[in-house]
Design a protein around this motif. Structure first.
Motif, mmCIF file in Angstrom:
data_model
loop_
_atom_site.group_PDB
_atom_site.id
_atom_site.type_symbol
_atom_site.label_atom_id
_atom_site.label_comp_id
_atom_site.label_asym_id
_atom_site.label_seq_id
_atom_site.Cartn_x
_atom_site.Cartn_y
_atom_site.Cartn_z
ATOM 1 N N ARG A 98 0.724 -1.060 0.284
ATOM 2 C CA ARG A 98 0.120 -0.069 -0.024
ATOM 3 C C ARG A 98 0.831 1.251 0.023
ATOM 4 N N VAL A 99 1.958 1.109 0.688
ATOM 5 C CA VAL A 99 2.845 2.310 0.439
ATOM 6 C C VAL A 99 3.557 2.650 -0.856
ATOM 7 N N ALA A 105 -3.370 2.520 4.343
ATOM 8 C CA ALA A 105 -3.310 1.157 5.143
ATOM 9 C C ALA A 105 -4.753 0.939 5.768
ATOM 10 N N ILE A 106 -4.820 -0.474 5.908
ATOM 11 C CA ILE A 106 -6.143 -0.736 6.658
ATOM 12 C C ILE A 106 -5.924 -0.801 8.017
ATOM 13 N N PRO A 107 -6.688 -0.162 8.688
ATOM 14 C CA PRO A 107 -6.538 0.261 10.191
ATOM 15 C C PRO A 107 -6.577 -1.265 11.091
ATOM 16 N N LEU A 143 -10.425 -15.831 12.157
ATOM 17 C CA LEU A 143 -9.499 -15.939 10.877
ATOM 18 C C LEU A 143 -9.990 -15.819 9.446
ATOM 19 N N SER A 144 -11.324 -16.302 9.311
ATOM 20 C CA SER A 144 -12.051 -16.307 8.165
ATOM 21 C C SER A 144 -12.046 -14.953 7.898
ATOM 22 N N LYS A 145 -12.754 -13.799 8.845
ATOM 23 C CA LYS A 145 -12.756 -12.665 8.614
ATOM 24 C C LYS A 145 -11.648 -11.889 7.967
ATOM 25 N N GLU A 146 -10.549 -12.202 8.900
ATOM 26 C CA GLU A 146 -9.095 -11.395 8.400
ATOM 27 C C GLU A 146 -8.826 -11.845 7.016
ATOM 28 N N LEU A 147 -8.953 -13.006 6.826
ATOM 29 C CA LEU A 147 -8.733 -13.724 5.498
ATOM 30 C C LEU A 147 -9.519 -13.120 4.238
ATOM 31 N N ALA A 148 -10.713 -12.924 4.679
ATOM 32 C CA ALA A 148 -11.692 -12.064 3.726
ATOM 33 C C ALA A 148 -11.331 -10.653 3.483
ATOM 34 N N ILE A 149 -11.074 -9.929 4.496
ATOM 35 C CA ILE A 149 -10.432 -8.505 4.488
ATOM 36 C C ILE A 149 -9.210 -8.424 3.627
ATOM 37 N N GLN A 150 -8.244 -9.424 3.919
ATOM 38 C CA GLN A 150 -6.977 -9.504 3.382
ATOM 39 C C GLN A 150 -7.129 -10.048 1.767
#
Length: 325
Positions: A98-99, A105-107, A143-150
């Protein structure tokens, strides 16, 4: 020896021996056996419901429960490893990708945000191992939510990369005339002496002297906006709109190799050197515009010349000599 029992006969004023009938003895025996059977059955039921007496089925269930606990423990260790991997990816995403693409960046609170206050795990409560099951389920959901966001973030990075590639292709990054075809770089960007009025005025481009008919190359990807001689002083000229605020102008051409509306790639031949319009000798007048303002073309020759060639051109371009138009 059985005890002999007596009773007092008040009529005859004497003790008499109690005689128990055989039928009654049998009744007492049956009653005793029945009570014993009931007591034994109740004791057996109680033992079945205590941890001190296991049936084969109980032992099988116990082994299955222990096996499930072990599987949950292994699953949690794997999730620990996944946590480390995801944290590493998130760190690179925020601090590298992102830089590089100049985007926010995603908070952390967005990446780690929980679910609503509704109890999502009510159906898992009330069991012996509810805490273990609920904790593991919560971790899987997180983990599923973090993976979806990533995953969504990486999709965005791919789009930015594609856009970045288009931007890099659009920037005018090469000389419009090859070095081997040049006689010399006649005049640079800045205040120069006008060849006709001899007055000092702003020269908004660079002049490259070459033989009439020398190929002229598009310096970046874009669309030809003009290929005519309607602009005063430029003679036959071409304007290419590259997008992202960039435009380039090529003046005094002898002839065209493109038309308005045509898409061109960096390095395509778009025309040939000439001396049309307000020109003193065959040359190409080349301009770069960024967001409607002229900028020094010398800052964009990083695509096809060496550092030594750049220094040589820079020295000539910065001399306050006479321009050719």
């Amino acid at each position: 020896m059985a005890k002999v029992k007596y009773y007092y006969d008040s009529v005859n004023l004497a003790y008499r021996k109690i005689k128990i009938r055989k039928r009654r003895k049998v009744g007492f025996a049956v009653l005793f056996l029945l009570a014993s059977a009931i007591f034994g059955f109740l004791s057996f039921i109680i033992l079945l419901n205590t941890p001190y007496f296991d049936t084969p089925k109980d032992r099988l269930q116990a082994r299955e429960i222990e096996n499930l606990k072990l599987n949950y423990a292994i699953l949690n260790k794997k999730m620990d490893q996944l946590d480390d991997v995801i944290e590493d990816i998130e760190d690179r995403d925020n601090n590298l990708y992102r830089v590089y693409f100049n985007t926010a960046a995603i908070p952390e609170e967005e990446r780690k945000a929980g679910y609503s206050k509704i109890n999502r795990y009510a159906a898992l409560q009330g069991y012996n191992n509810s805490k273990l099951v609920i904790n593991t389920t919560e971790r899987v959901d997180a983990l599923s939510k973090e993976l979806a966001i990533q995953s969504k973030s990486l999709d965005e990075i791919v789009k930015l990369a594609k856009a970045k590639g288009k931007l890099l292709s659009a920037i005018p990054a090469i000389q419009p005339v090859k070095n081997e075809n040049l006689k010399r770089m006649a005049s640079g960007f800045g205040y120069r002496t006008d060849p006709f009025t001899k007055a000092r005025k702003m020269h908004e481009g660079m002049d490259f002297t070459a033989k009439t008919g020398t190929p002229i190359y598009a310096t970046g990807d874009g669309v030809v906006a003009q290929a005519d001689n309607t602009a005063s002083g430029y003679g036959n000229h071409i304007v290419i709109r590259h997008g992202y605020g960039y435009e380039t102008l090529y003046g005094h051409l002898s002839k065209y190799n493109c038309r308005a509306g045509k898409s061109v790639k960096r390095g395509d031949i778009i025309g040939y050197v000439g001396s049309t319009g307000r020109s003193e000798a065959p040359h190409l007048h080349y301009e770069v515009h960024k967001n409607g303002k002229v900028v020094n073309p010398l800052n964009f020759y990083y695509g096809n010349i060496s550092a030594v060639e750049y220094v040589a051109i820079s020295k000539i371009a910065n001399q306050e000599n006479q321009s050719l138009d």
